[in-house]
Design an enzyme around this catalytic site. Structure first.
Site, short mmCIF file in Angstrom:
data_model
loop_
_atom_site.label_atom_id
_atom_site.label_comp_id
_atom_site.label_asym_id
_atom_site.label_seq_id
_atom_site.Cartn_x
_atom_site.Cartn_y
_atom_site.Cartn_z
N GLN A 520 0.85 -1.18 0.00
CA GLN A 520 0.00 0.00 0.00
C GLN A 520 0.89 1.24 0.00
O GLN A 520 1.64 1.48 0.93
CB GLN A 520 -0.90 0.03 1.24
CG GLN A 520 -1.82 1.23 1.34
CD GLN A 520 -3.00 1.15 0.37
OE1 GLN A 520 -3.47 0.06 0.03
NE2 GLN A 520 -3.46 2.31 -0.10
N GLY A 521 0.83 2.01 -1.08
CA GLY A 521 1.60 3.24 -1.14
C GLY A 521 0.84 4.40 -0.55
O GLY A 521 -0.27 4.25 -0.02
N GLY A 524 -2.30 4.87 -2.92
CA GLY A 524 -3.07 3.75 -3.42
C GLY A 524 -2.29 2.45 -3.37
O GLY A 524 -1.07 2.45 -3.15
N PRO A 525 -2.96 1.31 -3.61
CA PRO A 525 -2.31 0.00 -3.53
C PRO A 525 -1.52 -0.33 -4.79
O PRO A 525 -1.71 0.27 -5.85
CB PRO A 525 -3.49 -0.96 -3.38
CG PRO A 525 -4.62 -0.26 -4.07
CD PRO A 525 -4.41 1.21 -3.84
N ASP A 637 11.56 11.84 -1.82
CA ASP A 637 10.92 10.85 -0.95
C ASP A 637 11.72 9.55 -0.93
O ASP A 637 11.16 8.46 -1.05
CB ASP A 637 9.48 10.59 -1.41
CG ASP A 637 8.64 9.92 -0.31
OD1 ASP A 637 9.02 10.06 0.88
OD2 ASP A 637 7.62 9.29 -0.62
#
Length: 826
Positions: A520-521, A524-525, A637
């Site tokens: 899961q980001g 969204g997945p 990130d």
């Protein structure tokens, strides 16, 4: 006397003569301590700086100077006003404990003038790694140094004090003292001044303990590393620190420009990376008293609101030096002329100018903003005031000189005006109607475009799928989405990506079944999929409820479609159909790095050799993003969960939704929308929204220490001292107890030196000031070479958890609770 006896006597006399000569030579060497002849040089330990004789281009004169990297980049000259003319027999030596330059006739033409005739100190000299020529006594106490007697360059760690001056060369090929000089002035609110002989030529604006308010690009002390201190005697010291592997200095040239020069390691040449003068507006008082300079304006000079040119004929001829005069008297002046007090309803007011360089000759008072305003209002001589939280109250009496409009930076300035019932809050009051009209017009256009796109999407969903990305791109530009600059992407380039339809991906993932879910980001997945030809893919499905997802989705498509590197994950295609937005990547069977490093049941699978290989691969991938790709890309990130591992456990950087593309001339930026992950963000980014390639270096440093220790920085807690992982690593490093930091499963005596080196590099990468961190090119050099001398690490940022939590306050979070998607510094 026989012939043999004569020969023996001659041999004996030669022996005695040799001994006497050697003894005499020894005495001379002891008295002189050191000597550098014209043909010789002295180089600093690290090899960056060289001391010796040089001849400028187009000249025959000889000078003693210090140059950095190349003899064409001289940063200090001893005998700049006393050259050796057609004389190549000069020497630099110690004479009567003075450091002197002698010509071929042994005449002293330059001296440090510090000799002590009554006390023999047997002085000596050396060239430091920071570029300073130091004269020392036998106990190595400094008697004299070139840093306190500078020429035209400001070097890292060099303290430039208010009783010193930098003086330019007379011409590019004549190092004698020129017309321009730099000094620190206005010591109550210190400013840097460049002088053209005795006239001000440029000023930095007031120092507010972090930045100079009149330098537009100077956004934070973390980025520039400048510091200013005042001692008990009132002397002000200015100095800056920079990356030990990224040589950088400031040089005043013969035309009065202050240039930031940085050494390009790859090109092996000096580059001009900043200058203080970009337009005529940077020239001191270019628009005269009460004039207002805007380099984007036409003409660039205008009078402040309520003022008019004092000489209209000169003004129309673009000679603005005479400045402007007030059109009407202030209310307090009228009352003073009529010998009566002002009416409470007819007091003067203030026009607010935003993002400006405030005028010269500010007066300081330590009061709050409201008192500052009232003080100015009650003093009829006060023409303007400004308030800065660090400086406090600044006010001006008389003429306002050297005001400049910035696009970014600067501060607010309040200009006194007559008959105002309340403060005027716009930059130019007469422009309010234009601003409102333009805003309404832009809003109408945006609504029209959005309505058209919605109509196109609903009326032809299948046909729109092919070109949907370009429609979204237009929406982003129409909304002036500036936080992700996605650059130019041609339609032909985008069509190189394979466009999938929703049905095909639903079949490949078994209708996005939970058993195919890889993770899961933040938005969204991610699912595993198998296409009809048997090819395995990873499908990142943007959550419909994700408020920020569209921007990140578009950014990731644009960024990663440009990238090709073995340590970056490869984008295979995308899907945009109705409300669905998906990205297809090459499938990584070993998932992400965090699944190994932080899992006690799997961390044994990564021994030190494999971890070191992963560290190197990540570093190479980041270097490609920063330097070797067509455009510089800042990931923003980097973390363990965004490092994917292929079947051979080779690392691949993924998730470019937060990435930022820089143009060729850009190297830093500022954003109001801070994105990233708690525990990995650099302090200048978390607190001020300023990011550069050094932001990724900080994240890499955190990641490196996590890989070595097997612990998360974001969830590490050491109860006794309330430390972060970075703080814990620093304490163990200082106490030489580094074994308590290393993951026990990977430690082996044969790897001790290499692991220690990696921790050292990791601590350098997480230094608080961005300029103290190495570049990724330097990191790779340090990782791959044991001969490179690594500088000592300083205390890292976010040492204590309390400090970190007080620094960072988040507004909202993505679905991944560790990813901050909107954050503001206090």
């Amino acid at each position: 006397m026989s012939l043999s006896k004569c020969n023996n006597l001659i041999s004996f006399l030669k022996f005695i003569t040799l001994i006497l000569c050697c003894s005499l030579s020894y005495v001379v060497a002891t008295n002189s301590s050191q000597i550098i002849k014209d043909s010789e040089t002295l180089t600093s330990n690290r090899g960056n700086f060289t001391l010796g004789f040089f001849t400028p281009q187009n000249s025959t004169n000889r000078y003693v100077g210090i140059w950095c990297k190349t003899q064409h980049f001289v940063i200090w000259v001893a005998n700049r006003n006393q050259p050796l003319i057609n004389d190549s027999l000069g020497v630099l030596t110690i004479y009567n404990d003075d450091l002197v330059v002698m010509n071929g006739q042994k005449d002293v033409i330059w001296s440090t003038n510090v000799s002590n005739i009554t006390l023999e100190t047997n002085s000596s000299f050396r060239l430091s790694d920071y570029g300073s020529l130091v004269l020392m006594d036998t106990t190595e106490n400094t008697i004299w140094e070139s840093f306190k007697n500078p020429s035209n360059a400001l070097l890292p760690t060099m303290k430039f004090t208010s009783n010193m001056k930098l003086a330019s060369w007379r011409t590019p090929f004549d190092p004698s003292i020129g017309n321009f000089s730099i000094s620190i002035q206005r010591l109550n609110i210190p400013e840097l001044f460049i002088w053209n002989e005795t006239r001000p030529y440029w000023r930095s604006g007031p120092w507010n303990n972090q930045i100079f308010l009149g330098v537009e690009d100077m956004t934070t002390l973390y980025l520039n590393g400048f510091h200013m201190e005042k001692d008990s005697t009132g002397t002000v010291d200015l100095y800056f620190r920079t990356d030990d592997y990224g040589l950088l200095m400031y040089v005043l040239n013969s035309t009065g420009q202050l240039n930031e020069m940085s050494w390009n390691i790859e090109k092996e040449e000096w580059e001009d990376t900043w200058t203080n003068q970009r337009s005529d507006c940077d020239v001191y008082s270019f628009c005269g008293p009460f004039g207002f300079c805007n380099s984007k304006g036409s003409p660039i000079c205008s009078c402040l609101e309520g003022f008019e040119p004092s000489n209209k004929q000169e003004w129309n001829q673009k000679n603005w030096t005479s400045g402007c005069l007030r059109k009407t008297l202030l209310q307090c002046e009228i009352a003073k002329n009529q010998n009566k007090s002002t009416n409470g309803n007819e007091t003067d007011g203030f026009l607010k100018l935003s993002n400006v360089k405030v005028p010269d000759f500010a007066e300081l008072s330590f009061v709050d903003q409201d008192v500052c305003k009232n003080q100015c209002l009650m003093n009829c001589s006060c023409t303007a005031y400004s308030y800065d939280a660090d400086i406090h109250c600044m006010s001006w009496n008389g003429n306002l000189i050297d005001i400049q409009q910035f696009q970014n930076g600067g501060t607010d300035l309040y200009i006194r005006g007559p008959y105002a019932e309340h403060d005027i809050s716009s930059d130019n009051g007469h422009k309010r109607t234009i601003i409102i009209t333009v805003s309404v017009l832009i809003g109408t256009i945006i609504i029209a475009i959005a309505a058209y796109l919605i109509w196109k999407k609903t009326s032809n969903p299948v046909g729109n799928m092919k070109h949907g990305i370009f429609h979204f791109n237009k929406i982003e530009k129409a909304e002036e989405y500036t936080d992700n600059v996605i650059g130019e992407l041609s339609q032909a380039k985008l069509q190189e990506l394979l466009l999938y339809n929703f049905e095909k991906l639903a079949i490949a993932t078994n209708n996005f079944h939970e058993s195919n879910k890889l993770g899961q980001g933040g938005f969204g997945p991610v699912y595993k999929g198998i296409l009809q030809d048997g090819k395995e893919i990873a499908v990142k499905r943007l959550s419909v409820s994700s408020g920020q997802g569209l921007k990140e989705f578009m950014n990731e498509v644009v960024v990663i479609s440009k990238l090709q590197h073995r340590n970056l994950v490869r984008l295979l295609g995308c899907c945009i159909e109705r409300d669905e937005k998906m990205l297809m990547y090459e499938f990584m069977p070993n998932k992400s790095l965090d699944a190994y490093v932080f899992d006690p049941s799997r961390n044994k699978l990564l021994d030190w050799e494999k971890r070191f290989s992963i560290i190197e691969g990540i570093a190479r991938g980041i270097l490609y993003l920063h330097r070797d790709s067509r455009l510089k890309i800042i990931h923003r990130d980097l973390k363990a969960s965004n490092i994917l591992l292929d079947e051979e456990l080779n690392p691949k950087i993924s998730d470019f939704g937060m990435a930022r593309i820089f143009g060729v001339s850009e190297d830093r930026a500022n954003t109001q929308r801070v994105v990233g992950t708690y525990g990995y963000m650099a302090p200048e980014y978390a607190m001020h929204g300023v990011f550069s390639d050094k932001s990724d270096v900080f994240s890499f440093g955190v990641l490196l220490i996590e890989i070595v220790s097997g612990r998360r920085n974001s969830s590490f807690y050491e109860s006794e001292n309330s430390l972060t992982l970075l703080g814990f690593a620093w304490i163990q490093w200082k106490e030489d107890n580094i074994l308590s930091l290393i993951e026990p499963e990977i430690y082996d005596d044969s790897h001790h030196k290499n692991i220690l080196r990696c921790i050292h590099i990791g601590l350098l990468c997480v230094q608080e000031a961005a300029t103290d961190r190495p570049t990724m090119a330097a990191v790779i050099s340090m990782l791959n070479s044991e001969t490179i001398d690594i500088p000592p690490a300083r205390q890292p940022a976010f040492l204590l958890r309390q400090n970190m939590m007080n620094t960072i306050s988040s507004e909202s979070y993505s679905n991944n609770v560790l990813s901050i998607t909107d954050l503001h510094g206090r």
